[in-house]
Design a protein around this motif. Structure first.
Motif, PDB file in Angstrom:
ATOM      1  N   ASN B  55       0.827  -1.197   0.000  1.00  9.13           N
ATOM      2  CA  ASN B  55       0.000   0.000   0.000  1.00  9.13           C
ATOM      3  C   ASN B  55       0.865   1.252   0.000  1.00  9.13           C
ATOM      4  N   VAL B  56       0.384   2.278  -0.672  1.00 12.94           N
ATOM      5  CA  VAL B  56       1.065   3.570  -0.665  1.00 12.94           C
ATOM      6  C   VAL B  56       0.142   4.548   0.054  1.00 12.94           C
ATOM      7  N   LEU B  57       0.549   4.950   1.234  1.00 13.68           N
ATOM      8  CA  LEU B  57      -0.291   5.845   2.039  1.00 13.68           C
ATOM      9  C   LEU B  57       0.407   7.175   2.216  1.00 13.68           C
ATOM     10  N   ARG B  58      -0.357   8.196   2.536  1.00 14.36           N
ATOM     11  CA  ARG B  58       0.257   9.500   2.819  1.00 14.36           C
ATOM     12  C   ARG B  58      -0.574  10.180   3.901  1.00 14.36           C
ATOM     13  N   GLU B  59       0.005  11.193   4.519  1.00  9.05           N
ATOM     14  CA  GLU B  59      -0.743  11.984   5.490  1.00  9.05           C
ATOM     15  C   GLU B  59      -1.835  12.757   4.757  1.00  9.05           C
ATOM     16  N   ASP B  60      -2.951  12.957   5.439  1.00  8.95           N
ATOM     17  CA  ASP B  60      -4.061  13.686   4.841  1.00  8.95           C
ATOM     18  C   ASP B  60      -3.855  15.180   5.092  1.00  8.95           C
ATOM     19  N   VAL B  61      -3.050  15.788   4.227  1.00 11.71           N
ATOM     20  CA  VAL B  61      -2.688  17.189   4.415  1.00 11.71           C
ATOM     21  C   VAL B  61      -3.415  18.042   3.373  1.00 11.71           C
ATOM     22  N   VAL B  62      -4.016  19.133   3.830  1.00  9.23           N
ATOM     23  CA  VAL B  62      -4.713  20.026   2.900  1.00  9.23           C
ATOM     24  C   VAL B  62      -3.695  20.816   2.086  1.00  9.23           C
ATOM     25  N   GLU B  63      -3.875  20.825   0.777  1.00 12.16           N
ATOM     26  CA  GLU B  63      -2.977  21.570  -0.105  1.00 12.16           C
ATOM     27  C   GLU B  63      -3.806  22.455  -1.028  1.00 12.16           C
ATOM     28  N   PRO B  64      -3.191  23.444  -1.637  1.00 15.65           N
ATOM     29  CA  PRO B  64      -3.940  24.268  -2.592  1.00 15.65           C
ATOM     30  C   PRO B  64      -4.520  23.381  -3.684  1.00 15.65           C
ATOM     31  N   SER B  65      -5.728  23.688  -4.105  1.00 15.91           N
ATOM     32  CA  SER B  65      -6.373  22.884  -5.137  1.00 15.91           C
ATOM     33  C   SER B  65      -7.026  23.826  -6.137  1.00 15.91           C
ATOM     34  N   LEU B  66      -7.908  23.297  -6.976  1.00 13.29           N
ATOM     35  CA  LEU B  66      -8.595  24.141  -7.946  1.00 13.29           C
ATOM     36  C   LEU B  66      -9.491  25.135  -7.219  1.00 13.29           C
ATOM     37  N   SER B  67      -9.711  26.281  -7.825  1.00 11.09           N
ATOM     38  CA  SER B  67     -10.624  27.259  -7.234  1.00 11.09           C
ATOM     39  C   SER B  67     -12.062  26.758  -7.390  1.00 11.09           C
ATOM     40  N   GLN B  68     -12.953  27.320  -6.591  1.00  9.81           N
ATOM     41  CA  GLN B  68     -14.356  26.909  -6.692  1.00  9.81           C
ATOM     42  C   GLN B  68     -14.901  27.195  -8.099  1.00  9.81           C
TER      43      GLN B  68
END
Lengths: 433, 89
Positions: B55-68
Motif C-alpha cells: 500500500n502507498v499511504l500518505r498523510e491527509d494534508v490540505v494543499e492548494p487545489s482548484l478554485s471553486q
C-alpha cells in the motif's frame, strides 16, 4: 524572448483529430518544437477533452494530465486531441461518437483502436509523435494496423493522473511514433514517479536504443501462431523473427496455457472496472445537463442512455452483471485467478528467455464495418491482452506487409524491462531499413 | 442464459437507459459473450496473493487545489456556488 509557436494545417482527411489546435506554443527541451498529438481521454487544461463521447461534449478540463505537463516542460507543441473508440472501448475507432478515423494506408479500412486517431495522425505525417493509452492493446493494435511503432509501458512506469479512467488496473499511457527512436524519446519524457498516481514507481526512463541483440533469448509462444491467426500475418512475423536470429538472437518455443481464458479474464476485469469508473458520468458536474426536476434514477438513465454509445452501455452492463451478487464468484473472482495464472506463465517463461515475440494482431486491419458483432471484435484482442493482464511492457514495430497492409511484430518483456523491448524493436528496425 | 427481463434489470441497476428495440439486441449479444466467459469455469488455482504489492499511504494534508470557479466551470446547473443535482427522494 517571445514565445515560439507552430501553426498547424487545418485539413484532417482521416478524421484523426477531434480537436485540432490551429497553433501551439512550445519551449526548450528534448521535444522543443516537436508536434505531439494527445489522445482525447488524456486531460488537457483549456482544451476540450471528450473521450470521443457525447457525454463529455464541451468538457474543458481545468487541469493538465501529469504526462501533458511533462510534454510541455519538454518543449513539445500540443497539436490537438485525437479520435478514439468512446472511452477506449473498441479495437477499430469506429465506436467514436464523432465518426470513425480512416486508416491512412487504405481508407476503406479501420486504423485499429482504440488509439486510432493517434496512430493515423502519426502514420499520415500530421505529427511526429502521439500519446495513446493501452488497456488491452489500444496502442499496439493501431500501431500495427497503421504501420508505425507503439509502446505499452510496464504498469506503473507512466502516471495515469489526468487519464480519464476506463480500467485502472490494466491501462497505461504510452508513446506512438514512426520510429523506435521517437517512441523511446517520448517514453523518456513521460516515464517516472508522480505523487498524484500512487501506482507509479520511481523508475524514470533514460535510455538510448541499442541495436546489439547478440545472445538475446527470444521465446516464441505457440499460441501466437495458432487458431485464429491469419496465415499471411503469421508468415510475415516468422520471417521477422528469422531476422532477429540473423542478428544473433536465439529462439526457443514456449507456451502460455493461460491464453485459453486470458481474453475472458480481460473482458470480465475491464468491464467490471468500467461499470464503476463510468458511474461518474451523470450530467451533474460535467456533460449534458440532467433534468434535475426528475428523480435521481430517471434523470441519470435519460442522460446516460442518450449520451453513451452502444458499446459503452454494453460494457457497463456486462461489468455490472459480473460484479452482481450471485455472479461475482463465477466471473470477477475467477478472472482474478486467471490473471494471476497469466502472470505466472510469463514469470515461468521469462526465467528462460529475455523477451517473447509474436504478431501484435491476428489479422491485418479490418474493413470499415467488418466487425459488427461485439464478440468477434473482442476476439481480435487475444494477442495483446496478456501483456496488460500481467502488467509487462510490450512494443509493436512494423515488420512487413500482408495483402498490402502493414503487420506488427510484438515484443513483450519482463516487468520494468521496457528498455529491452525497445532495443529489440530498434535492432529489427535498423536491420531492415 | 439471460433473458430480456434480466438485461432490463441490469440496465436499471447501472442507470443506462435502453429502449425496447435495443433490449433484444443486447440480450442476444449478452448471451454470446457470457457463453464465451464460461471458459473461466476451467480456471484452476487459488490466485495466491501477490507478494510484490504494497500500500502507498500518505498523510491527509490540505494543499492548494482548484478554485471553486474552476471546479464549477463544467457543471450544467449551478446556483450560489453549488451544483444542482436531481432530487433523491
Amino acid at each position: 524572448m517571445a514565445p515560439r509557436t507552430i501553426t498547424f494545417e487545418p485539413s484532417d482527411p482521416y478524421n484523426a483529430f477531434l480537436t485540432r489546435c490551429s497553433r501551439a506554443a512550445y519551449g526548450d527541451g528534448p521535444l522543443a518544437g516537436v508536434a505531439v498529438a494527445v489522445k482525447d481521454n488524456i486531460s488537457t487544461s483549456g482544451i476540450e477533452t471528450t473521450c470521443a463521447s457525447k457525454i463529455l461534449k464541451g468538457y474543458i478540463p481545468p487541469y493538465d494530465a501529469h504526462v501533458v505537463g511533462l510534454l510541455k516542460s519538454a518543449g513539445a507543441a500540443i497539436a490537438g486531441k485525437t479520435n478514439m473508440d468512446e472511452f477506449g472501448m473498441g479495437t477499430t475507432t469506429e465506436n467514436s461518437a464523432f465518426g470513425p478515423t480512416l486508416n491512412p494506408c487504405d481508407t476503406s479500412r479501420v486504423p485499429g483502436g482504440s488509439s486510432g486517431g493517434s496512430a493515423a495522425a502519426v502514420a499520415a505525417g500530421m505529427v511526429r509523435m502521439a500519446l495513446g493509452s493501452d488497456t488491452g492493446g489500444s496502442i499496439r493494435c493501431p500501431a500495427a494496423f497503421c504501420g508505425i511503432v507503439g509502446l505499452k509501458p510496464s504498469y506503473g512506469r507512466v502516471s495515469r493522473y489526468g487519464l480519464i479512467a476506463y480500467s485502472n488496473s490494466l491501462e497505461q499511457i504510452g508513446p506512438l511514433g514512426k520510429t523506435v527512436s521517437d517512441v523511446s524519446t517520448l517514453m523518456g519524457v513521460i516515464a517516472g514517479h508522480d505523487r498524484h498516481d500512487s501506482t507509479t514507481y520511481n523508475r524514470p526512463y533514460h535510455h538510448a536504443p541499442d541495436a546489439d541483440i547478440k545472445g538475446l533469448k527470444v521465446g516464441i509462444p505457440e499460441e501466437y501462431f495458432g487458431t485464429g491467426v491469419d496465415l499471411g500475418v503469421a508468415g510475415v512475423v516468422r520471417k521477422a523473427i528469422g531476422r532477429l536470429e540473423e542478428l544473433g538472437a536465439a529462439t526457443f518455443p514456449c507456451s502460455i496455457p493461460s491464453m485459453e481464458y486470458a481474453l475472458a479474464a480481460y473482458y470480465v476485469t475491464c468491464t467490471s472496472e468500467a461499470s464503476s469508473n463510468l458511474a461518474r458520468f451523470d450530467g451533474v458536474r460535467y456533460g449534458p445537463a440532467t433534468d434535475w426536476k426528475k428523480s435521481w434514477h430517471d434523470a441519470y438513465k435519460d442522460v446516460r442512455g442518450a449520451a453513451f454509445g452502444m458499446e459503452v452501455r454494453r460494457r457497463i452492463m456486462l461489468g455490472t452483471f459480473a460484479l452482481s451478487s450471485g455472479y461475482y464468484g463465477k466471473y470477477y473472482a475467477k478472472a482474478q485467478v486467471a490473471r494471476e495464472n497469466v502472470r505466472a506463465d510469463f514469470n515461468r517463461i521469462f526465467r528462460d528467455v529475455d523477451v517473447i515475440a509474436g504478431p501484435t494482431m491476428p489479422t491485418i486491419a479490418f474493413r470499415l464495418k467488418e466487425k459488427s458483432d461485439p464478440l468477434s471484435m473482442y476476439l481480435a484482442d487475444i494477442l495483446t491482452v496478456p501483456a496488460n493482464l500481467a502488467g509487462i511492457p510490450s512494443i509493436s514495430v512494423p515488420c512487413g506487409n500482408s495483402e498490402g497492409m502493414p503487420v506488427g511484430l510484438q515484443i513483450m518483456g519482463r516487468m520494468f524491462e521496457d528498455e529491452r523491448v525497445v532495443d529489440v524493436a530498434y535492432a529489427y528496425e535498423q536491420a531492415v531499413n | 442464459m439471460v433473458t430480456e427481463h434480466d438485461v432490463q434489470h441490469i440496465a436499471e441497476l447501472a442507470d443506462v437507459g435502453i429502449n425496447t428495440e435495443e433490449l433484444g439486441t443486447f440480450t442476444h449479444q449478452f448471451n454470446a459473450i457470457l457463453d464465451y466467459f464460461d471458459t473461466l469455469d476451467t480456471v484452476k488455482g487459488d490466485g495466491a496473493a501477490r507478494s510484490d504489492l504494497f500500500n502507498v499511504l500518505r498523510e491527509d494534508v490540505v494543499e492548494p487545489s482548484l478554485s471553486q470557479d474552476d471546479v464549477l466551470k463544467n457543471a450544467p446547473w449551478k446556483e450560489d456556488g453549488f451544483i444542482k443535482a436531481p432530487r433523491v427522494m
